[in-house]
Design an enzyme around this catalytic site. Structure first.
Site, PDB file in Angstrom:
ATOM      1  N   HIS A  48      33.089 -23.452  49.385  1.00 30.72           N
ATOM      2  CA  HIS A  48      33.844 -24.088  50.469  1.00 30.72           C
ATOM      3  C   HIS A  48      33.428 -23.563  51.847  1.00 30.72           C
ATOM      4  CE1 HIS A  48      37.087 -25.546  52.982  1.00 30.72           C
ATOM      5  NE2 HIS A  48      37.526 -24.315  53.197  1.00 30.72           N
ATOM      6  N   GLU A  76      42.140 -14.145  54.681  1.00 30.26           N
ATOM      7  CA  GLU A  76      43.312 -14.709  54.003  1.00 30.26           C
ATOM      8  C   GLU A  76      43.222 -14.567  52.485  1.00 30.26           C
ATOM      9  OE1 GLU A  76      45.541 -19.033  53.463  1.00 30.26           O
ATOM     10  OE2 GLU A  76      43.815 -18.825  54.789  1.00 30.26           O
ATOM     11  N   ASP A  77      42.035 -14.779  51.919  1.00 30.45           N
ATOM     12  CA  ASP A  77      41.916 -14.894  50.458  1.00 30.45           C
ATOM     13  C   ASP A  77      41.208 -13.734  49.778  1.00 30.45           C
ATOM     14  OD1 ASP A  77      43.196 -17.373  50.493  1.00 30.45           O
ATOM     15  OD2 ASP A  77      41.329 -18.431  50.904  1.00 30.45           O
TER      16      ASP A  77
END
Length: 717
Positions: A48, A76-77
């Site tokens: 992504h 964030e991930d």
């Protein structure tokens, strides 16, 4: 998925000075950081951010933006931290990644209010660095391309709706047409799949019917221009299904009635050749009336420039032709990304210039909106509507949403101009403020330093900036009047208990109701959230009211300081309708009537005549009753609306006789409704602007003296 060397080659193809080593490090970093994470499609998660970076290279963006695209999900991930990103890739990239991360975290909230908060924060981030939006749009575009892998229909619907309402219009506003078209079309698949399939079937039928049509028309147009010595690049392309569907909806036409399903684009080398090419098209082919727009001399708000015309072309079909220069084409396709301002002046404010005016307006709306939902509503108004172009007396161009009024124009010039607007001249003629402006109108705004926005303006303005400014003024005025009214209520309550009034004595109630200031307490009393009885029960528990209490609350209002006006009454008629004080529409009280106020939670006080039938509804809630009275009239004459019921003969000239009698007695009719009609008589309800009860009584007496009038009475509650 793009491989590492392919991404690096793409960047180097348009920016040979790019740091190849830094790009490689960022690619490897994101692959390692996301590790074995998977997307809903089953692909490795790092695919992504790599695809997002690839989308950004299509816009030929600087290296910092490409690396931000690679890293935008790491904080964030994964276990990566902003400090680590800054250490590895520098402060500029760390700030961009952190900005995109915060927006992504907010997006996890599906609630509409959270969506609105997300959007407002996005705009604030954009105002500092437009690249945050560019990365966000690329991120949203790739997520929309893979939306069909999400299993939950409600989640797909939410994402598609948000894309259609927020991200596609933002892409249009910054001029990235390809992003906007694809985002809209991908959202269209989820929001109205049947309509999209229907349009796709019709497009497929057209292709099969004449697959060489576009090629032939391009060849003919090329030949026409070559004969005139113009070298042009010509292409034809089908409009996307959503664009076609939107035009069908807006114009209420069928698919077959559309003339611009296929648009032909002519790209030439100069502005002069644009108009030369236009002359050739119109000289050889008939132009369709009303289908010509010159966005070169009057660009759109996103700086879009092109000439659009519809002609009966070489195949005798209606076709749309767009004519522009190469530079215009680059700007139209890539918008803000075509301007390298942010690469040359990192940290410089990007909301300068005409193409960023809309961003300044959205930031002004953000400051004035009372809550995120209101902000989102105003912003949609600002982004969605078509444009109308008007001019100031000095010739400056002002672009406005279609359907705009002179009030919208005034606020587009400056908020202060809008606030003090009292009238307008359109093409040098006085025009009502609610009139609709047309393309090419010259507008002159008349101002007065004593003017303030009228609450009635909100009913006809269409621009988000105007509406938010008017609502802001109304909120401020309402609070001011609630405070004044609440103070009067508090003072009366103390007098009823024969207690000396002091603001310090209100402290227990402020604490009990969990308020911050005495002004908040006044406001809560004025808007009806709390009553004077509740106030007294807190401050004087167990005590009873004095038998010798005063029966009138002086209603105060004014711009002067509250402490200076304490105890001084202001005429009720001077209050702005719809604020803290309302005059009942059932009985239309006038100065001179005996009146009473009914406190309604959240709305303030509504004034009724003492004999109004409506008051029976409040017999069981005496704590909502408030004794009020008209104050001594000031030098300034104010008018209010009185209502009468008239029965007159059904004969020629009767209505003229009624209106003449009213006018002769200085009354101004604001509304007239015929409620019943027979062969002999008319029954009418007439609203008249008058000074007071005496003025209305004189008008009634004059009407009764007229032989065509059978009866006339003042309307009761």
């Amino acid at each position: 998925m793009l491989r590492q060397f392919e991404l690096v080659e793409r960047v180097l193809s348009y920016d040979p000075q790019a740091d190849e080593g830094l790009l490689n490090r960022a690619y490897v970093y994101t692959v390692k950081a996301h590790g074995a994470q998977k997307r809903a499609s089953g692909d490795p998660y790092f695919s992504h951010p790599v695809e997002v970076a690839g989308i950004l290279t299509e816009l030929k963006l600087d290296m910092a933006t490409i690396i931000t695209g690679l890293l935008h999900d790491t904080i964030e991930d994964t276990v990566a931290t902003p400090e680590e990103i800054e250490e590895e890739f520098g402060s500029e990239i760390a700030v961009l990644v952190d900005g995109v991360t915060k927006l992504s975290q907010l997006e996890l909230q599906s609630d509409r209010t959270k969506q609105a908060e997300n959007f407002s924060k996005l705009l604030l981030a954009m105002s500092n660095d437009i690249r945050v939006l560019l990365v966000k749009l690329a991120d949203r575009l790739h997520n929309m391309r893979t939306l069909h892998f999400i299993k939950k229909p409600e989640k797909r619907l939410r994402i598609a709706t948000e894309t259609m309402e927020i991200y596609a219009p933002l892409a249009e506003r910054i001029g990235i047409q390809n992003f906007r078209d694809e985002l809209e079309d991908l959202a269209f698949v989820e929001l109205n799949e049947e309509a999209r399939k229907s349009i796709m079937r019709r497009l497929e039928y057209l292709r099969e019917e004449d697959e060489d049509l576009v090629t032939r028309i391009v060849k003919d147009l090329q030949s026409d221009l070559a004969e005139a010595g113009i070298t042009a690049e010509i292409s034809g392309r089908e409009k996307r299904p959503y664009s076609i569907w939107r035009k069908m909806e807006q114009k209420n036409v069928t698919f077959e009635q559309l003339s611009d399903i296929i648009a032909f684009r002519i790209i030439v080398s100069s502005v002069e050749e644009c108009y030369h090419a236009l002359g050739i098209m119109h000289a050889k082919y008939s132009m369709v009336p009303g289908r010509f727009k010159d966005y070169i001399s009057t660009p759109k708000r996103n700086n879009y420039q092109s000439i659009h015309t519809t002609i009966f072309g070489p195949e005798r079909q209606r076709i749309e032709v767009q004519i522009r220069t190469r530079q215009m084409h680059e700007t139209n396709e890539y918008g803000v990304a075509a301007h390298w301002q942010y690469k040359q002046q990192i940290g410089a404010p990007l909301n300068e210039g005409q193409q960023y005016r809309w961003l300044r307006e959205l930031l002004e709306i953000l400051e004035e909106a009372s809550d995120p939902d209101e902000f989102l509503e105003h912003t949609k108004l600002n982004m969605y509507q078509d444009q109308v172009f008007c001019f100031t007396p000095k010739g400056d161009l002002i672009s406005l949403p279609a359907g705009s009024s002179p009030v919208d124009f005034a606020y587009a010039v400056h908020t202060r101009v809008g606030d003090t607007c009292v009238g307008a001249k359109v093409n040098k003629r006085m025009t009502p403020l609610r009139s609709v402006l047309k393309n090419g109108d010259q507008v002159e705004i008349l101002r007065s330093k004593n003017q303030t926005p009228s609450p009635t303006w909100e009913s006809f303005v269409v621009s988000g900036k105007a509406r938010s400014a008017i609502r802001r003024f109304i909120r401020q005025q309402q609070r001011h009047q609630y405070v004044e009214l609440g103070q009067s209520i508090a003072e009366k309550a103390f007098r009823n208990f024969s207690k000396p009034y002091a603001e310090k004595a209100l402290a227990p109630a402020i604490k009990y109701w969990d308020l911050d200031t005495v002004e908040d307490l006044y406001c809560s009393l004025g808007d009806g959230t709390h009553t004077s009885r509740q106030l007294l029960e807190i401050i004087f528990p167990g005590e009873k009211e004095s038998q010798e209490n005063e029966n009138v609350v002086p209603i105060t209002r004014g711009k002067s300081d509250r402490k200076k006006t304490r105890g001084a009454a202001v005429p009720i008629r001077g209050l702005i309708p719809g604020m803290a004080m309302h005059f009942a529409g059932c009985c239309h009280p006038l100065p001179g009537d005996r009146i009473v106020g009914i406190v309604t939670t959240g709305k303030g006080v509504t004034i009724h005549t003492i004999d109004c039938d409506t008051l029976e509804q409040f017999a069981e809630v005496p704590e909502r009753w408030l004794d009020v009275a008209w104050e001594t009239e000031s030098e300034t004459q104010h008018v209010q609306v009185g209502r009468i019921n008239v029965v007159m003969a059904n004969e020629p000239g009767a209505l003229s006789s009624v209106t003449s009698s009213i006018a002769a007695n200085n009354g101004n009719i604001t509304n007239l409704v015929i409620s019943n009609r027979t062969q002999e008589f008319f029954e009418m309800r007439v609203d008249i602007e008058v000074r007071d009860v005496k003025h209305l009584t004189n008008i009634i007496a004059a009407l009764r003296a007229d032989p065509v009038i059978s009866s006339v009475e003042r309307a009761g509650g």
